[in-house]
Design an enzyme around this catalytic site. Structure first.
Site, mmCIF file in Angstrom:
data_model
loop_
_atom_site.group_PDB
_atom_site.id
_atom_site.type_symbol
_atom_site.label_atom_id
_atom_site.label_comp_id
_atom_site.label_asym_id
_atom_site.label_seq_id
_atom_site.Cartn_x
_atom_site.Cartn_y
_atom_site.Cartn_z
ATOM 1 N N GLU A 62 -4.612 7.296 -4.687
ATOM 2 C CA GLU A 62 -4.908 6.714 -5.725
ATOM 3 C C GLU A 62 -6.188 7.268 -6.392
ATOM 4 O OE1 GLU A 62 -4.250 2.664 -5.387
ATOM 5 O OE2 GLU A 62 -2.284 2.898 -4.557
ATOM 6 N N ARG A 113 0.877 -0.983 0.008
ATOM 7 C CA ARG A 113 0.031 0.043 -0.064
ATOM 8 C C ARG A 113 0.932 1.432 -0.036
ATOM 9 N NH1 ARG A 113 -3.440 -2.966 -1.381
ATOM 10 N NH2 ARG A 113 -5.651 -3.085 -0.485
ATOM 11 N N HIS A 142 -1.872 0.473 -10.040
ATOM 12 C CA HIS A 142 -2.262 -0.413 -8.916
ATOM 13 C C HIS A 142 -2.886 -1.727 -9.564
ATOM 14 C CE1 HIS A 142 -4.057 -0.958 -4.572
ATOM 15 N NE2 HIS A 142 -3.758 -2.263 -5.178
HETATM 16 C C1 DGY Z 1 -6.083 -6.067 -2.995
HETATM 17 O O1 DGY Z 1 -6.922 -6.997 -3.116
HETATM 18 O O2 DGY Z 1 -6.202 -5.628 -1.860
HETATM 19 C C2 DGY Z 1 -5.676 -5.512 -4.102
HETATM 20 O O3 DGY Z 1 -4.544 -4.621 -3.597
HETATM 21 C C3 DGY Z 1 -6.645 -4.471 -4.882
HETATM 22 O O4 DGY Z 1 -6.831 -3.600 -4.069
#
Ligand code: DGY
Length: 325
Positions: free
Chosen positions: A266, A237, A285
């Site tokens: 984001e 993250r 992402h």
């Molecule tokens: C998750 O599944 O947490 C991925 O990062 C997509 O948001």
């Protein structure tokens, strides 16, 4: 009484039909914001939510008086107030396992592209600037045989490390509160203190979940501790990193290069300097973003919500306490 669910991300026609057999469904796959009036209207009646990437706040929960279960189409659940959900008796489910290998592929994609400068060099061709053999100023660094430092060794971290060890002959270091003897046996991973890992790794790859403990885990001090020439990869993250400090470290050469799938905000702000930096590979992402995996994640969320709203145990609950209460 037929329960109502609000699906605010795209799922397949088959998945939608399956939900409609059991529930009354409000399908709003393009919801961009929790302020969207259609979303708020449907939320007011919803017993279940299926979706991802919206920040669900306690104030929003106040507008969902019937809510029983949220089936997130994600493995990460940092955008949900888990304690508050538990306090209100609302079950949260996520989608572990089905995205592990695809997200690890993305991690390795970033490792390769960043170390070998693949995007920057591909751009040279696209712009018509490949007029002579490239010089050593554009050489990358080897990946095979190097030391990969995993900050986080859960399912996804282990899958990245396995690719490094078994596919690329890399030495694997990891930080984790509890040791992972099975991975030490499987591919020789070695546990290190965080600072020691930073000092030894040629490539540092972050896969820890975002929490109060991991927020801004990486800042100026940590980047300064990394080896000269080391690459930093983040598929966890964005908020695990102090992004301003990272930009400074990338700019002044303290940090050699970064491969990033996640960002503090984001989508990335238009004025972020990161996409313009030659030593940055930035992806929007896409960790789990393949047809196969996103379909499997949506299916897991559909299975979770159907089971939970029928009073059965879902496949992957996050706040188990709610089931016991
Ligand atoms: C998750 O599944 O947490 C991925 O990062 C997509 O948001």
């Amino acid at each position: 009484m037929t329960k109502r669910i609000l699906v605010f991300r795209q799922i397949s026609d088959e998945q939608l039909s399956a939900l409609k057999q059991d529930f009354s469904v409000d399908y709003l796959p393009d919801t961009a914001s929790v302020e969207d009036p259609a979303f708020l209207d449907a939320l007011a009646h919803a017993h279940g939510l299926v979706g991802s990437s919206l920040a669900i706040t306690p104030a929003l929960l106040d507008r969902a008086p019937h809510l029983e279960t949220i089936a997130s189409i994600s493995v990460g659940y940092d955008n949900y107030p888990v304690d508050e959900l538990t306090r209100r008796g609302i079950l949260l489910c996520n989608t572990p396992d089905v995205l592990t290998e695809t997200t690890a592929d993305t991690g390795f994609l970033l490792i390769m592209c960043t170390a070998r400068r693949a995007i920057e060099l591909a751009q040279l061709i696209k712009e018509g600037n490949w007029t002579e053999s490239i010089g050593s100023d554009l050489y990358g660094s080897d990946v095979h045989g190097k030391t990969l430092g995993m900050v986080g060794m859960g399912r996804i971290g282990a899958a990245v490390a396995r690719r490094g060890a078994l596919g690329f002959g890399m030495k694997i270091l990891y930080t984790k509160a509890s040791p992972k003897p099975e991975l030490e046996r499987e591919f020789g991973a070695k546990r290190r203190e965080f600072d020691q890992l930073l000092a030894e790794a040629d490539i540092v790859c972050v896969t820890v979940p975002l929490s109060a403990e991991t927020e801004k885990l990486f800042g100026a001090r940590e980047f300064a501790q990394m080896k000269p020439g080391a690459c930093f990869i983040n598929i966890a993250r964005g908020k695990v990193v102090d992004e301003a400090a990272m930009i400074e470290a990338l700019g002044d050469g303290t940090l050699h290069a970064a491969g990033l799938d996640v960002f503090e905000h984001e989508p990335l702000a238009a004025d972020s300097p990161l996409p313009q930096m030659n030593n940055v590979v930035a992806l929007p992402h896409i960790g789990s973003a393949t047809h196969e995996t996103r379909t499997a994640m949506a299916q897991r969320a559909v299975d979770n919500i159907r089971l939970a709203l029928r009073g059965e145990r879902p496949i992957s609950p996050v706040n188990e306490e709610v089931l016991k209460g």
